[in-house]
Design a protein around this motif. Structure first.
Motif, PDB file in Angstrom:
ATOM      1  N   PRO A   2       3.660   6.454  12.109  1.00  0.00           N
ATOM      2  CA  PRO A   2       3.408   5.562  10.978  1.00  0.00           C
ATOM      3  C   PRO A   2       2.748   6.311   9.820  1.00  0.00           C
ATOM      4  CG  PRO A   2       2.288   4.783  12.979  1.00  0.00           C
ATOM      5  CD  PRO A   2       2.922   6.091  13.293  1.00  0.00           C
ATOM      6  N   ALA A   3       3.148   5.951   8.629  1.00  0.00           N
ATOM      7  CA  ALA A   3       2.600   6.556   7.415  1.00  0.00           C
ATOM      8  C   ALA A   3       1.698   5.557   6.705  1.00  0.00           C
ATOM      9  CB  ALA A   3       3.735   6.979   6.493  1.00  0.00           C
ATOM     10  N   ARG A   4       0.722   6.080   5.972  1.00  0.00           N
ATOM     11  CA  ARG A   4      -0.109   5.267   5.090  1.00  0.00           C
ATOM     12  C   ARG A   4       0.550   5.335   3.720  1.00  0.00           C
ATOM     13  NH1 ARG A   4      -3.545   8.609   8.093  1.00  0.00           N
ATOM     14  NH2 ARG A   4      -3.388   9.995   6.335  1.00  0.00           N
ATOM     15  N   ILE A   5       1.079   4.195   3.270  1.00  0.00           N
ATOM     16  CA  ILE A   5       1.931   4.164   2.080  1.00  0.00           C
ATOM     17  C   ILE A   5       1.322   3.278   0.998  1.00  0.00           C
ATOM     18  CG2 ILE A   5       4.223   3.541   1.200  1.00  0.00           C
ATOM     19  CD1 ILE A   5       5.332   4.139   4.001  1.00  0.00           C
ATOM     20  N   LEU A   6       1.408   3.772  -0.229  1.00  0.00           N
ATOM     21  CA  LEU A   6       1.030   3.013  -1.414  1.00  0.00           C
ATOM     22  C   LEU A   6       2.304   2.652  -2.164  1.00  0.00           C
ATOM     23  CD1 LEU A   6      -0.950   1.897  -3.547  1.00  0.00           C
ATOM     24  CD2 LEU A   6      -1.072   4.219  -4.490  1.00  0.00           C
ATOM     25  N   ILE A   7       2.479   1.371  -2.448  1.00  0.00           N
ATOM     26  CA  ILE A   7       3.620   0.899  -3.240  1.00  0.00           C
ATOM     27  C   ILE A   7       3.141   0.741  -4.672  1.00  0.00           C
ATOM     28  CG2 ILE A   7       5.254  -0.990  -3.618  1.00  0.00           C
ATOM     29  CD1 ILE A   7       4.921  -1.634  -0.577  1.00  0.00           C
ATOM     30  N   ILE A   8       3.807   1.423  -5.587  1.00  0.00           N
ATOM     31  CA  ILE A   8       3.469   1.332  -7.005  1.00  0.00           C
ATOM     32  C   ILE A   8       4.680   0.715  -7.705  1.00  0.00           C
ATOM     33  CG2 ILE A   8       2.693   2.570  -9.058  1.00  0.00           C
ATOM     34  CD1 ILE A   8       1.619   4.742  -7.111  1.00  0.00           C
ATOM     35  N   GLU A   9       4.600  -0.588  -7.910  1.00  0.00           N
ATOM     36  CA  GLU A   9       5.731  -1.405  -8.379  1.00  0.00           C
ATOM     37  C   GLU A   9       5.175  -2.616  -9.104  1.00  0.00           C
ATOM     38  OE1 GLU A   9       8.830  -3.128  -9.406  1.00  0.00           O
ATOM     39  OE2 GLU A   9       9.409  -1.494  -8.049  1.00  0.00           O
ATOM     40  N   ASP A  10       5.674  -2.872 -10.314  1.00  0.00           N
ATOM     41  CA  ASP A  10       5.127  -3.988 -11.102  1.00  0.00           C
ATOM     42  C   ASP A  10       5.869  -5.302 -10.897  1.00  0.00           C
ATOM     43  OD1 ASP A  10       7.370  -3.032 -12.454  1.00  0.00           O
ATOM     44  OD2 ASP A  10       6.584  -3.610 -14.412  1.00  0.00           O
ATOM     45  N   PHE A  20       7.138  -5.816   3.220  1.00  0.00           N
ATOM     46  CA  PHE A  20       7.633  -6.387   4.474  1.00  0.00           C
ATOM     47  C   PHE A  20       8.484  -5.376   5.233  1.00  0.00           C
ATOM     48  CE2 PHE A  20       7.417 -10.885   2.516  1.00  0.00           C
ATOM     49  CZ  PHE A  20       6.116 -11.050   2.951  1.00  0.00           C
ATOM     50  N   VAL A  21       9.381  -4.701   4.527  1.00  0.00           N
ATOM     51  CA  VAL A  21      10.262  -3.714   5.158  1.00  0.00           C
ATOM     52  C   VAL A  21       9.433  -2.602   5.794  1.00  0.00           C
ATOM     53  CG1 VAL A  21      11.962  -1.887   4.666  1.00  0.00           C
ATOM     54  CG2 VAL A  21      12.299  -4.181   3.735  1.00  0.00           C
ATOM     55  N   LEU A  22       8.487  -2.059   5.032  1.00  0.00           N
ATOM     56  CA  LEU A  22       7.682  -0.943   5.534  1.00  0.00           C
ATOM     57  C   LEU A  22       6.813  -1.360   6.717  1.00  0.00           C
ATOM     58  CD1 LEU A  22       6.716   0.568   2.086  1.00  0.00           C
ATOM     59  CD2 LEU A  22       8.249   1.603   3.790  1.00  0.00           C
ATOM     60  N   GLU A  23       6.222  -2.534   6.633  1.00  0.00           N
ATOM     61  CA  GLU A  23       5.391  -3.005   7.756  1.00  0.00           C
ATOM     62  C   GLU A  23       6.244  -3.291   8.985  1.00  0.00           C
ATOM     63  OE1 GLU A  23       3.115  -6.161   5.914  1.00  0.00           O
ATOM     64  OE2 GLU A  23       1.566  -4.744   5.259  1.00  0.00           O
ATOM     65  N   ASP A  24       7.447  -3.828   8.787  1.00  0.00           N
ATOM     66  CA  ASP A  24       8.356  -4.046   9.921  1.00  0.00           C
ATOM     67  C   ASP A  24       8.722  -2.728  10.598  1.00  0.00           C
ATOM     68  OD1 ASP A  24       8.394  -6.793   9.671  1.00  0.00           O
ATOM     69  OD2 ASP A  24      10.377  -6.888   8.723  1.00  0.00           O
ATOM     70  N   VAL A  29       0.871  -0.253   4.936  1.00  0.00           N
ATOM     71  CA  VAL A  29       0.883  -0.343   3.480  1.00  0.00           C
ATOM     72  C   VAL A  29      -0.571  -0.503   3.036  1.00  0.00           C
ATOM     73  CG1 VAL A  29       1.683  -1.613   1.457  1.00  0.00           C
ATOM     74  CG2 VAL A  29       3.218  -1.286   3.418  1.00  0.00           C
ATOM     75  N   VAL A  30      -1.095   0.555   2.446  1.00  0.00           N
ATOM     76  CA  VAL A  30      -2.507   0.621   2.057  1.00  0.00           C
ATOM     77  C   VAL A  30      -2.785  -0.291   0.874  1.00  0.00           C
ATOM     78  CG1 VAL A  30      -4.311   2.181   1.239  1.00  0.00           C
ATOM     79  CG2 VAL A  30      -2.697   2.939   2.994  1.00  0.00           C
ATOM     80  N   GLY A  31      -1.777  -0.437   0.002  1.00  0.00           N
ATOM     81  CA  GLY A  31      -1.961  -1.297  -1.154  1.00  0.00           C
ATOM     82  C   GLY A  31      -0.711  -1.351  -2.004  1.00  0.00           C
ATOM     83  N   VAL A  32      -0.759  -2.266  -2.972  1.00  0.00           N
ATOM     84  CA  VAL A  32       0.312  -2.419  -3.951  1.00  0.00           C
ATOM     85  C   VAL A  32      -0.341  -2.382  -5.319  1.00  0.00           C
ATOM     86  CG1 VAL A  32       2.123  -3.929  -4.847  1.00  0.00           C
ATOM     87  CG2 VAL A  32       1.714  -3.817  -2.375  1.00  0.00           C
ATOM     88  N   GLN A 109      14.106   3.111   4.950  1.00  0.00           N
ATOM     89  CA  GLN A 109      13.678   3.711   6.209  1.00  0.00           C
ATOM     90  C   GLN A 109      14.022   5.195   6.267  1.00  0.00           C
ATOM     91  OE1 GLN A 109      15.377   1.998   9.770  1.00  0.00           O
ATOM     92  NE2 GLN A 109      14.212   3.327  11.111  1.00  0.00           N
ATOM     93  N   THR A 110      15.254   5.545   5.954  1.00  0.00           N
ATOM     94  CA  THR A 110      15.651   6.952   6.062  1.00  0.00           C
ATOM     95  C   THR A 110      14.948   7.808   5.012  1.00  0.00           C
ATOM     96  OG1 THR A 110      17.649   6.566   4.737  1.00  0.00           O
ATOM     97  CG2 THR A 110      17.888   6.462   7.138  1.00  0.00           C
ATOM     98  N   ALA A 111      14.725   7.276   3.821  1.00  0.00           N
ATOM     99  CA  ALA A 111      14.024   8.039   2.783  1.00  0.00           C
ATOM    100  C   ALA A 111      12.566   8.280   3.171  1.00  0.00           C
ATOM    101  CB  ALA A 111      14.113   7.316   1.440  1.00  0.00           C
ATOM    102  N   VAL A 112      11.896   7.250   3.696  1.00  0.00           N
ATOM    103  CA  VAL A 112      10.497   7.402   4.115  1.00  0.00           C
ATOM    104  C   VAL A 112      10.406   8.365   5.300  1.00  0.00           C
ATOM    105  CG1 VAL A 112       8.528   6.187   5.154  1.00  0.00           C
ATOM    106  CG2 VAL A 112       9.703   5.208   3.169  1.00  0.00           C
ATOM    107  N   ASP A 113      11.306   8.234   6.264  1.00  0.00           N
ATOM    108  CA  ASP A 113      11.308   9.148   7.411  1.00  0.00           C
ATOM    109  C   ASP A 113      11.488  10.597   6.946  1.00  0.00           C
ATOM    110  OD1 ASP A 113      10.974   7.005   9.118  1.00  0.00           O
ATOM    111  OD2 ASP A 113      13.058   6.996   9.824  1.00  0.00           O
ATOM    112  N   TYR A 114      12.429  10.805   6.026  1.00  0.00           N
ATOM    113  CA  TYR A 114      12.689  12.133   5.473  1.00  0.00           C
ATOM    114  C   TYR A 114      11.426  12.673   4.792  1.00  0.00           C
ATOM    115  CZ  TYR A 114      14.669  15.818   2.571  1.00  0.00           C
ATOM    116  OH  TYR A 114      14.922  17.018   1.958  1.00  0.00           O
ATOM    117  N   ALA A 115      10.801  11.849   3.947  1.00  0.00           N
ATOM    118  CA  ALA A 115       9.604  12.267   3.208  1.00  0.00           C
ATOM    119  C   ALA A 115       8.475  12.643   4.165  1.00  0.00           C
ATOM    120  CB  ALA A 115       9.152  11.157   2.261  1.00  0.00           C
TER     121      ALA A 115
END
Length: 135
Positions: A2-10, A20-24, A29-32, A109-115
């Protein structure tokens, strides 16, 4: 892992769906954040592995500079997610690449896994479909 992810989206609905996708997928998800300032505040208070960064935020087209800052100054891996991938076609120093929006769950999913594999120094042979890598 599992990764600690920040979503930066307005756009709240886009951010909520992405969360929801990332938590599933088992990620934390550390924050938005909807602005560059709120993203910086979260980063300085939390440990972040990966930031998913939109280019146009509530405070204007600040995502590119923010992504560069997160990667180079704070050691956060950066994936841009935008409906305008041409705005970063020449790449952004340090960032992994750009995923075009809208992106389905499989693409995210594949992009986050790759990163995360790249962040951990694991071998990666191919970029997943839909992810445009930077030099």
């Amino acid at each position: 892992m599992p990764a600690r992810i920040l979503i930066i989206e307005d756009e709240a609905l886009v951010a909520m769906e992405l969360r929801f996708v990332l938590e599933d997928l088992g990620h934390d998800v550390v924050g938005v954040a909807a602005t560059a300032k709120s993203a910086r505040d979260i980063v300085h208070e939390s440990e972040i592995d990966l930031a998913l960064v939109d280019i146009h935020l509530s405070d204007g087209p600040t995502g590119i500079d923010l992504g560069r800052e997160l990667e180079q100054d704070l050691g956060v891996s950066v994936l841009f997610m935008t409906g305008n991938p041409g705005m970063v076609r020449d790449g952004v120093a340090g960032a992994i690449g750009v995923l075009s929006k809208p992106a389905d769950e499989q693409a995210v999913q594949t992009a986050v896994d790759y990163a995360m594999r790249r962040r951990q120094g694991q071998p990666v042979q191919y970029a997943p479909p839909g992810l445009q890598l930077f030099g």
